[in-house]
Design an enzyme around this catalytic site. Structure first.
Site, mmCIF file in Angstrom:
data_model
loop_
_atom_site.group_PDB
_atom_site.id
_atom_site.type_symbol
_atom_site.label_atom_id
_atom_site.label_comp_id
_atom_site.label_asym_id
_atom_site.label_seq_id
_atom_site.Cartn_x
_atom_site.Cartn_y
_atom_site.Cartn_z
ATOM 1 N N ALA A 199 -3.563 15.307 8.778
ATOM 2 C CA ALA A 199 -3.289 16.735 8.582
ATOM 3 C C ALA A 199 -2.881 17.300 9.933
ATOM 4 O O ALA A 199 -3.587 17.130 10.929
ATOM 5 C CB ALA A 199 -4.532 17.441 8.082
ATOM 6 N N ASN B 265 -9.734 20.626 13.436
ATOM 7 C CA ASN B 265 -8.743 20.374 12.388
ATOM 8 C C ASN B 265 -9.071 19.067 11.696
ATOM 9 O O ASN B 265 -9.129 18.014 12.319
ATOM 10 C CB ASN B 265 -7.347 20.283 13.012
ATOM 11 N N ARG C 187 -9.583 12.935 19.315
ATOM 12 C CA ARG C 187 -8.226 12.590 18.868
ATOM 13 C C ARG C 187 -7.463 13.896 18.683
ATOM 14 O O ARG C 187 -7.535 14.532 17.642
ATOM 15 C CB ARG C 187 -8.311 11.807 17.557
ATOM 16 N N HIS D 38 9.591 -1.023 8.979
ATOM 17 C CA HIS D 38 8.604 -0.414 9.895
ATOM 18 C C HIS D 38 9.252 -0.111 11.250
ATOM 19 O O HIS D 38 9.066 0.971 11.818
ATOM 20 C CB HIS D 38 7.443 -1.381 10.134
ATOM 21 N N HIS E 287 0.826 -1.208 0.000
ATOM 22 C CA HIS E 287 0.000 0.000 0.000
ATOM 23 C C HIS E 287 0.859 1.257 0.000
ATOM 24 O O HIS E 287 1.999 1.245 0.423
ATOM 25 C CB HIS E 287 -0.852 0.074 1.274
ATOM 26 N N ARG F 280 -18.655 9.834 11.592
ATOM 27 C CA ARG F 280 -17.222 10.012 11.838
ATOM 28 C C ARG F 280 -16.936 11.344 12.526
ATOM 29 O O ARG F 280 -17.513 12.371 12.180
ATOM 30 C CB ARG F 280 -16.460 9.920 10.514
HETATM 31 FE FE FE2 Z 1 3.295 -2.878 6.421
#
Ligand code: FE2
Length: 546
Positions: A394, A503, A473, A128, A11, A423
Site C-alpha cells: 500500500a 502506513n 521499511r 521479470h 502465483h 510483525r
Molecule cells: Fe517468478
C-alpha cells in the site's frame, strides 16, 4: 501498439496494458475476485486466467480484444518440462506445460474477438527482467532476477542496453534461493509464496546461529549461479504448526537463512558487476521483495543505484511481458513512474456508492487536513484515494494510517489486520524530511522496497514504526508525485512536529487489499477503524451509526 500482458502460470495472476509504450493499466486478479493471491499455485490451475483484471485493463483504455496487436504471456511452454506422454510425472508438471501451450485458446474464450495468433510467449525470467529494466528507465543497467522458479530456472543475471537483454547467467532448477525461503516459510507454519514477509520479520529477533551449516548448504558458484544442498530444517528447529508460537531456535533459523540469502545475493551482485561495470542494478522476482536484503545490497554491494520493481512477484511479469513485447514491436517504452495503475473512481461515483450504502458522509474543505487532525487525535484512518496500487504494498492509495507516536498503534493495527504481533508496520515520511530521520538505505524510497535505520533521537518519537532491530521499511512521499498524501503529512507535522505517519495496507485478516469502494465500506464496517477518507469525503463511526 496495444499489448496486453498476462501472468497466469504460478502465483498472483495479473494483467497489464501497454499502449504505444505507455503503461495505462495494471492490476492483480485478487483485487477483483477477493481471493488472496488469485489462485492456488499448482500445475492444475494454469488454465485459470486473470479474466477480470484483463477485462478491466481493456475497458479502462476503451480497447476491444480484436484491437490488440499482441497478448504477452509471461511463460514459454517450449522452455518448460515436456510431458513425453506421462502427464502425471513431476507433480503433474506436464499439465502446466500443456495448459500454457493452450493459452491462446483459453485467452480467446475469455476475450471474445481476440485473434489467438497474436499471443506471444515471453520466458518467465525475461518478463521479470523487463519489468525492471524498462520500468526503471535505467539504460544501460545490470539486472538480477531471483524467484522460486520459472520454466526451468530460478535466477537470471544480465545486462540491458537500449532495451536488448544479454543474459550472462541463469541458475537451473532445482537450485533456487526463492524455494529455500518458501520451504522455510512453510516449515515455520506460514503460507508459502505468501507469508515470506513474516520470516523476514521473525529473523530480526535472534542471531543467525546456524550460519556455518548454511554456508555449506547454500553456495555461490564461479558461473554467477549457486547450488543448494539438501536442507533438513528440522535439524535446527522443529516444524511449527500454523499459529504456533515460535521459539528462539525458530527465530535463529529465520535469521540464518535471511543472512545467508543476503551473503549469496552480495556474491551474485559482485559477480555481475565484475562483468558489466554498470553503475545501476535493477531487480525483480519474488526474492526482490525482501527489503532487508535489498538494503544490504545497497549498503555493501558494488552498484551505486538499485531500482526494484514494486510488483516484483509474479504479478509483475504481466507488466514485464507487455513491456518486452511492446519494445520488440518497435515502440519506445516509457519508464514506470507510479505504482498507481489500478482502478479509480471519480468523486461523483464515490458519492453515489456512499449514498447506496446509506452512510452519512461529509465533504471537508481539505480531506488531507481533516485526516491529519484525526490522526493527531490518535484515530485510525482508512485512506482510499486515487487509483489502487499494482503490487503487494500500500503506497498511500489504499492505506490504513495511524499516529506513529503512540507505541500501542502497532498492536492496534495488527489486531485490525489479524496479523501476528511480531510483525512491524511501516512509516510514510515526507521525502525531503526523510534524511533527518532515517539512514542506511536509499532515499528517496517511494515503493517501500528497502529498510532503513531510524536515527538516534527519532526512535522514541515514532515508536509504533520502529522494528525490534531499530529499522523501518519506509515510503518517502514526494509532493510532486503524491500531492494529497504529502499535504496530509505536512498537516500532521504542523499539529505534532512529526512528518511521519504509520502506513499499512488497507485490508482485514486474510483478505486481499481493498480495491473498490464497496471493499472499503466492508472493511470500515467490520473493523475498528475510526475514519474512512474516501476521495474528498469523510465517513466517521457516528456516520455509520446514524
Ligand atoms: Fe517468478
Amino acid at each position: 501498439m496495444k499489448v496486453l500482458g498476462v501472468n497466469a502460470v504460478f502465483h498472483d495472476p495479473a494483467a497489464a496494458l501497454v499502449v504505444d509504450g505507455i503503461t495505462v493499466a495494471a492490476a492483480e486478479e485478487e483485487r477483483f475476485s477477493r481471493r488472496k493471491h488469485g489462485k492456488s499455485p499448482v500445475a492444475f490451475s494454469t488454465w485459470e486466467l486473470p479474466e477480470q483484471a484483463m477485462a478491466w485493463c481493456l475497458a479502462e483504455a476503451g480497447i476491444a480484444p480484436a484491437e490488440l496487436d499482441a497478448v504477452a504471456y509471461s511463460y514459454d511452454p517450449e522452455l518448460a518440462f515436456q510431458p513425453n506422454g506421462d502427464i502425471t510425472a513431476a507433480e503433474w508438471e506436464g499439465l502446466r506445460t500443456l495448459y500454457a501451450r493452450r493459452a491462446p485458446l483459453f485467452l480467446r474464450a475469455a476475450l471474445p474477438g481476440l485473434d489467438a495468433a497474436c499471443v506471444r510467449w515471453v520466458p518467465h525470467h525475461v518478463a521479470h527482467a523487463a519489468s525492471a529494466t524498462f520500468a526503471s528507465g535505467f539504460d544501460p543497467c545490470s539486472v538480477l532476477v531471483l524467484d522460486g522458479r520459472g520454466e526451468r530456472a530460478s535466477h537470471l543475471a544480465g545486462r540491458s542496453t537500449g532495451g536488448a537483454l544479454e543474459i550472462l547467467a541463469a541458475q537451473a532448477l532445482p537450485h533456487s534461493l526463492g524455494l529455500v525461503y518458501e520451504e522455510l516459510t512453510a516449515h515455520l507454519g506460514f503460507r508459502r509464496s505468501s507469508d515470506e514477509y513474516k520470516v523476514m520479520a521473525m529473523a530480526s529477533y535472534e542471531e543467525p546461529s546456524f550460519l556455518d551449516a548454511f554456508r555449506e548448504l547454500v553456495r555461490p558458484d564461479a558461473a554467477g549461479g549457486f547450488t543448494v544442498g539438501a536442507i533438513d530444517f528440522s535439524a535446527f528447529a522443529p516444524a511449527l504448526a500454523p499459529g504456533a508460537e515460535f521459539t528462539p531456535a525458530h527465530a535463529a533459523l529465520a535469521a540464518t537463512v535471511q543472512r545467508r540469502l543476503e551473503e549469496v545475493l552480495l556474491d551474485l551482485a559482485r559477480w555481475l558487476h565484475a562483468r558489466t561495470g554498470d553503475r545501476d542494478l535493477v531487480m525483480a522476482g519474488g526474492v526482490a521483495l525482501n527489503c532487508v536484503a535489498n538494503s544490504v545490497l545497497w549498503r555493501e554491494g558494488p552498484f551505486e543505484r538499485i531500482w526494484v520493481q514494486p510488483a516484483a512477484g509474479d504479478a509483475g511479469t504481466a507488466l514485464g511481458a507487455a513491456l518486452q513485447v511492446a519494445h520488440d514491436l518497435g515502440d519506445p517504452v516509457a519508464p514506470m513512474t507510479t505504482a498507481a495503475l489500478g482502478r479509480g473512481w471519480d468523486d461523483a461515483a464515490l458519492a453515489a456508492r456512499l449514498d447506496t450504502a446509506g452512510v452519512a458522509f461529509e465533504r471537508p474543505d481539505d480531506v488531507a487536513d481533516a485526516v491529519a487532525e484525526a490522526l493527531a487525535d490518535n484515530q485510525v484512518v482508512a485512506w482510499f484515494q486515487g487509483r489502487s496500487e499494482f503490487g503487494p504494498r500500500a503506497l498511500g492509495h489504499r492505506s490504513l494510517l495511524a499516529d506513529p507516536r503512540a507505541a500501542e498503534n502497532l498492536e492496534k493495527l495488527n489486531d485490525i489486520k489479524g496479523r501476528e504481533q511480531f510483525r512491524p508496520v511501516a512509516p510514510m515520511v515526507l521525502a525531503e524530511r526523510a534524511p533527518e530521520i532515517f539512514d542506511g538505505g536509499p532515499i528517496p524510497s517511494p515503493f517501500m522496497l528497502f529498510t532503513h535505520r531510524v536515527r538516534p533521537g527519532w526512535a522514541e518519537r515514532i515508536p509504533a514504526v520502529v522494528h525490534v532491530d531499530g529499522t523501518a521499511r519506509i515510503q518517502t512521499v514526494d509532493r510532486r508525485d503524491e500531492p494529497l498524501m504529502a499535504r496530509c503529512l505536512e498537516c500532521f507535522e504542523a499539529r505534532t512536529g512529526v512528518p511521519v505517519v504509520v502506513n499499512t495496507s488497507l485490508n482485514t485478516a486474510g483478505r486481499p487489499m481493498v480495491d473498490d469502494p464497496r471493499d472499503a465500506l466492508e472493511c470500515f464496517g467490520s473493523a475498528p477503524v475510526d475514519v474512512l477518507a474516501i476521495g474528498p469525503y469523510v465517513v466517521t463511526r457516528a456516520g455509520v451509526a446514524v
